[in-house]
Design a protein around this motif. Structure first.
Motif: not given
Length: 154
Positions: A74-80, A85-87, A93-97
């Motif tokens: 739950e709650d995978v961070p909104a990091d690129s 190892g995930g991308v 919405f125009g956001n990462i994550g």
């Protein structure tokens, strides 16, 4: 047994809890998968709403998920790029994550989480769109698994 995607928070065709929507904490739900092909090199995931007024709307684009993983917390961070190892790509919405369900008031929409087992690493840079990912996935998908939840706002 077939490749299967599930969540401990909702079952297929059930209502997605508010916590995972714009009405709640807007965090990604926990997901897990079983029976992935042994040949899988990595996984890719999209979450999309085909009922959106302007056409299919992407809520989450995640790829480069190592084949050793059997789920997402739950709650995978909104990091690129993620520490394991995930991308992540850019949602509509125009956001990462992850961006949770947020249909227009008075409507209930379907949200499809689609997981792809891939035969090779795609090597897409962070910030790819759903369409960019799906073009690559089509050539490399060994198997597909899905989970559909519903969400409506009164």
């Amino acid at each position: 047994m077939s490749f299967e995607l599930t969540s401990s928070s909702f079952s297929t065709e059930e209502t997605i809890p508010d916590r995972y929507t714009c009405e709640g904490a807007d965090v990604s739900p926990p997901l897990s998968w079983d029976n992935a092909p042994d040949e899988a090199v990595e996984f890719a995931l999209v979450c999309e709403d085909p009922d959106a007024p302007g056409g299919t709307f992407s809520h989450w684009v995640l790829y480069g998920i190592p084949a050793s993983r059997e789920g997402l917390p739950e709650d995978v961070p909104a990091d690129s790029t993620l520490p394991w190892g995930g991308v992540q790509g850019r949602n509509d919405f125009g956001n990462i994550g992850y961006g949770g369900p947020c249909p227009p008031m008075g409507e209930t929409h379907r949200y499809f989480f689609r997981l792809y087992a891939l035969d090779e690493s795609l090597g897409l840079p962070p910030g790819a769109s759903r369409n960019q990912l799906l073009r690559e996935v089509e050539e490399h998908a060994l198997a597909r698994a899905g989970l559909m939840g519903r969400y409506g706002r009164p």
